[in-house]
Scaffold this active site. Structure first.
Site, PDB file in Angstrom:
ATOM      1  N   GLU A   1       0.862  -1.164  -0.041  1.00 58.55           N
ATOM      2  CA  GLU A   1       0.028   0.048   0.055  1.00 58.55           C
ATOM      3  C   GLU A   1       0.882   1.254   0.057  1.00 58.55           C
ATOM      4  O   GLU A   1       1.709   1.294   0.772  1.00 58.55           O
ATOM      5  CB  GLU A   1      -0.930  -0.043   1.352  1.00 58.55           C
ATOM      6  CG  GLU A   1      -1.708   1.209   1.518  1.00 58.55           C
ATOM      7  CD  GLU A   1      -2.730   0.936   2.570  1.00 58.55           C
ATOM      8  OE1 GLU A   1      -3.580   1.730   2.860  1.00 58.55           O
ATOM      9  OE2 GLU A   1      -2.664   0.267   3.675  1.00 58.55           O
TER      10      GLU A   1
ATOM     11  N   LYS B   1      -9.265   2.745  -2.794  1.00 58.46           N
ATOM     12  CA  LYS B   1      -9.527   2.259  -1.462  1.00 58.46           C
ATOM     13  C   LYS B   1     -10.669   2.431  -1.008  1.00 58.46           C
ATOM     14  O   LYS B   1     -11.180   4.074  -0.864  1.00 58.46           O
ATOM     15  CB  LYS B   1      -8.219   2.410  -0.293  1.00 58.46           C
ATOM     16  CG  LYS B   1      -8.754   1.783   0.986  1.00 58.46           C
ATOM     17  CD  LYS B   1      -7.400   2.165   1.820  1.00 58.46           C
ATOM     18  CE  LYS B   1      -7.363   1.240   3.032  1.00 58.46           C
ATOM     19  NZ  LYS B   1      -6.215   1.326   4.004  1.00 58.46           N
TER      20      LYS B   1
ATOM     21  N   CYS C   1      -5.528  -3.331   1.792  1.00 59.41           N
ATOM     22  CA  CYS C   1      -5.580  -3.287   3.179  1.00 59.41           C
ATOM     23  C   CYS C   1      -6.651  -3.431   3.835  1.00 59.41           C
ATOM     24  O   CYS C   1      -7.441  -4.622   3.804  1.00 59.41           O
ATOM     25  CB  CYS C   1      -4.932  -2.105   3.521  1.00 59.41           C
ATOM     26  SG  CYS C   1      -4.048  -2.085   5.418  1.00 59.41           S
TER      27      CYS C   1
END
Length: 263
Positions: A46, A114, A147
């Protein structure tokens, strides 16, 4: 006819926080190594291009220029390795926590942003993504999460329903959340009968200490490869879609859920 397959690599490293050019150089070094090992797809953690934790998010995002993205495309093309690279990304209204998908022949094909932002800092700094994203390589369909996204079963199931056979997850998992890498990633692969590849950082940024423990899990829940907390390492595994067919031979969680919902 043989089922589709590819070799995936995960880079577990720390990068240089805030130094996009240094991280580009590092990405090229790792891609060269991946090419020597016959890896088709290389996934970085990430925000690997920019650094994860920063007090200068907007400023650093501005360094991710068209020229930087062009160099990523050149690296991918030169070494014939597809890339998934985590990065800050300037978008309308602010900055996204993104993963760029670079194809050796087609360049940047997909950008995933994300959707599940973790904690007050991410919620203050990043705009939330809105759409799932998949791409294909070597006839394998691949979904992308970042994540915290993977910690929500609905996100992974959504990609599985879209046909994803492999889900790649650039991540920045920090202490004390080691149960995520050790247990939850295995569960996500098993409950959807897909491959899951989780590429984490190591080292420190500010108050955060990253956990490493990058892992690749098969559709039956078996761990194909995993490394420790402090190792800077390139790990790889073969993704063979026939393993999904085998895992779903007796029953398919996706089909069973669909049948129960429709009955």
């Amino acid at each position: 006819m043989n089922a589709p397959s590819l070799k995936i690599g995960l880079w577990q490293g720390g990068g240089t926080n805030g130094d996009v050019n240094a991280n580009l150089d590092d990405i090229e070094r790792r891609t060269e190594e991946a090419a020597r090992r016959g890896i088709n797809l290389l996934v970085f953690p990430e925000c690997y291009l920019t650094g994860y934790l920063s007090g200068r998010v907007a400023e650093i995002a501005g360094l991710v220029t068209d020229a930087v993205l062009s160099r990523l495309e050149q690296i991918s093309r030169h070494y014939n390795v597809a890339l998934v690279v985590g990065s800050y990304e300037q978008i309308d209204g602010g900055v996204a926590n993104s993963a760029f998908v670079i194809d050796p022949e087609r360049g940047r094909t997909t950008t995933y942003r994300k959707r599940m932002l973790f904690g007050s800092w991410e919620k203050a700094e990043f705009q939330r993504g809105t759409e799932p994203q998949c791409f294909s390589l070597n006839n394998v369909k691949i979904g992308v999460l970042i994540c915290f996204d993977v910690e929500f079963p609905e996100q992974v199931r959504e990609l599985a329903r879209l046909g994803a056979e492999l889900i790649v997850v650039p991540t920045a998992l920090m202490k004390p959340y080691d149960n995520i890498a050790r247990h939850l990633i295995v569960a996500r692969a098993l409950e959807n009968q897909v491959f899951v590849a989780y590429a984490n950082r190591i080292g420190r940024e500010g108050t955060l200490e990253f956990l490493g423990q990058s892992i690749i899990v098969a559709p039956d829940g078996d761990t194909l490869v995993q490394f420790g907390e402090t190792e800077e390492v390139l790990l790889d595994a073969d993704i063979d879609v026939s393993k999904i067919i085998e895992a779903r031979k007796e029953f398919s969680y996706l089909d069973e859920q669909s049948n129960a919902t429709s009955s």
